[in-house]
Design an enzyme around this catalytic site. Structure first.
Site, PDB file in Angstrom:
ATOM      1  N   ASP A 147       0.823  -1.217   0.000  1.00 26.21           N
ATOM      2  CA  ASP A 147       0.000   0.000   0.000  1.00 26.21           C
ATOM      3  C   ASP A 147       0.855   1.264   0.000  1.00 26.21           C
ATOM      4  O   ASP A 147       0.440   2.293   0.511  1.00 26.21           O
ATOM      5  CB  ASP A 147      -0.944  -0.005   1.205  1.00 26.21           C
ATOM      6  CG  ASP A 147      -0.199  -0.082   2.537  1.00 26.21           C
ATOM      7  OD1 ASP A 147       1.028  -0.296   2.525  1.00 26.21           O
ATOM      8  OD2 ASP A 147      -0.850   0.076   3.580  1.00 26.21           O
ATOM      9  N   LYS A 166       4.605   1.287  16.233  1.00 24.67           N
ATOM     10  CA  LYS A 166       3.424   2.022  16.737  1.00 24.67           C
ATOM     11  C   LYS A 166       3.426   2.214  18.248  1.00 24.67           C
ATOM     12  O   LYS A 166       2.628   1.606  18.959  1.00 24.67           O
ATOM     13  CB  LYS A 166       2.153   1.319  16.286  1.00 24.67           C
ATOM     14  CG  LYS A 166       2.030   1.351  14.780  1.00 24.67           C
ATOM     15  CD  LYS A 166       0.826   0.633  14.237  1.00 24.67           C
ATOM     16  CE  LYS A 166       0.918   0.578  12.729  1.00 24.67           C
ATOM     17  NZ  LYS A 166       0.674  -0.733  12.150  1.00 24.67           N
ATOM     18  N   ASP A 181       1.713   6.157   2.446  1.00 25.39           N
ATOM     19  CA  ASP A 181       0.987   4.910   2.737  1.00 25.39           C
ATOM     20  C   ASP A 181      -0.481   5.222   2.464  1.00 25.39           C
ATOM     21  O   ASP A 181      -1.061   6.088   3.119  1.00 25.39           O
ATOM     22  CB  ASP A 181       1.212   4.538   4.212  1.00 25.39           C
ATOM     23  CG  ASP A 181       0.366   3.347   4.655  1.00 25.39           C
ATOM     24  OD1 ASP A 181      -0.710   3.117   4.076  1.00 25.39           O
ATOM     25  OD2 ASP A 181       0.777   2.649   5.594  1.00 25.39           O
TER      26      ASP A 181
END
Ligand code: GDD
Ligand code: MG
Length: 356
Positions: free
Chosen positions: A109, A160, A218
């Protein structure tokens, strides 16, 4: 060089568009998103790609077959999603590369203008187990935060976290030494970000960072997806797979745009889609068969296949699912998403996703 393309994710952030079509196949600037990645991979010297599929696996082979954009293609599917690392390991038996050869791994992506050849050169020169493309973003908390030392060696990988240690992030394109892929445990759910990279680093293997700032996106959120299509149409990132010249708008075969309509800002108009007079469409994606009636305004939005925008209606930052229909005069803004087939009667609502 061979590559593994990770395309097994469910693309939940892009629902409802991804209910019928996996994220990497969504029409983007007139072609399935992956067409741009395949064409760019080919230009970077990739000759063969193994697709690591899971969600709606059969649609990938149907879209691209055994070769596309100059690259030979093969497909390996997971029965249950194995995570990014597990998917790479699962696809590895389909590679023909030798143990010391570099293999490229691509998130499915990403639109990136970075220099893949330079990344591979660094990898070879450093004799690394893996070399990651790293870029800088404003909000690193949504990504893998990846610090490097003065020699460009990766010192940690923090996926993250709320307190990222650096705004330098994992850009989703790796070079792996083939033999390093084979050390990932087989048949298990493994995250390359949370397990494989931290493991390589803590065991003292050389993991390098290729830091490059150029165009990078992204496309995993609705805003980013629309932006990616817009940037391709406008030529902010070049793609050999664009079915037309860069410009304010891209019209596919059979698209009908009234001479009294304004269609600009990198808008893509799909096959058989129609924009009536007095309508304005800016920076948006109109999928095949979409219809925008007279006097309507569509900005930074996606109008799904066969979906309809009524006369004078306003869509700003909205996703209209396939076949959905917005009656005349409605105003929809700010991240609102309409599920496929939903029909709003005339002037029913003036809604924004912030209105909760
Ligand atoms: N085959 C397979 N199986 N593919 C998967 C699976 C799986 O179980 N899970 C995810 N993928 C694929 C997705 O389809 C996508 O192409 C890629 O792996 C990355 O997954 P995303 O869901 O898009 O992850 P992300 O964007 O939240 O984070 C990743 O990308 C960031 C850069 O955009 C991570 O790699 C981050 O570290 C990175 O910063
Ligand atoms: Mg992503």
């Amino acid at each position: 060089m061979e590559a593994i393309l990770l395309v097994g994710g469910r693309g939940t952030r892009l629902r409802p568009l991804t209910i019928s079509t996996p994220k990497p196949l969504l029409p983007t600037a007139g072609a399935p998103f992956l067409a741009h990645q395949l064409a760019r991979a080919h230009a970077a010297g990739v000759t063969r790609i193994v697709f690591a599929t899971s969600y709606r696996a059969e649609m990938f082979e149907a879209a691209f077959g055994t070769s596309a954009h100059g690259v030979e293609l093969t497909y390996v599917s997971e029965r249950e999603p194995l995570g990014t690392g597990g998917a790479i390991r699962n696809a590895a038996p389909a590679l023909t590369s030798g143990p010391d050869d570099p293999v490229l791994i691509l998130n499915g992506d990403i639109l990136s203008g970075h220099d893949v050849r330079a990344q591979v050169e660094l990898h070879e020169k450093a004799g690394a187990a893996a070399t990651l493309h790293l870029t800088k973003v404003e909000d690193p908390s949504r990504f893998g935060s990846v610090p490097t030392d003065g020699q460009g060696r990766v010192t940690a990988f923090l996926e993250k976290t709320n307190n990222p240690v650096t705004d330098q992030i994992n850009a989703g394109c790796y070079v792996f030494r083939r033999s390093a892929i084979d050390t990932i445990p087989e048949g298990e759910v493994v995250s390359v970000e949370r397990e494989t990279f931290p493991g390589l680093i803590s065991s003292g293997q050389v993991v390098m960072g290729h830091v490059e700032a150029g165009y990078w996106l992204d496309v995993g959120t609705p805003e980013a997806f629309v932006q990616g299509s817009r940037d391709l149409v406008l030529g902010r990132i070049a793609s050999p797979a664009m079915p037309g010249e860069p410009g304010q708008r891209l019209l596919l075969d059979g698209a009908v745009v009234s001479p009294r309509a304004v269609v600009r800002g990198g808008t893509a108009v799909g096959r058989g889609a129609e924009v009536e007079g007095g309508a304005t469409v800016e920076g948006s994606v109109l999928q095949d068969g979409a219809f925008v009636a007279e006097g309507a305004t569509v900005r930074d939005s996606v109008v799904g296949r066969g979906a309809r925008v009524g006369a004078g209606a306003v869509l700003d930052g909205v996703i209209l699912g396939d076949g959905a229909s917005v009656g005349p005069g409605n105003e929809l803004r700010n991240g609102l998403r309409l599920w496929p087939g939903i029909a709003l009667p005339p002037t029913a609502v003036r809604f924004s996703a912030d209105d909760s």
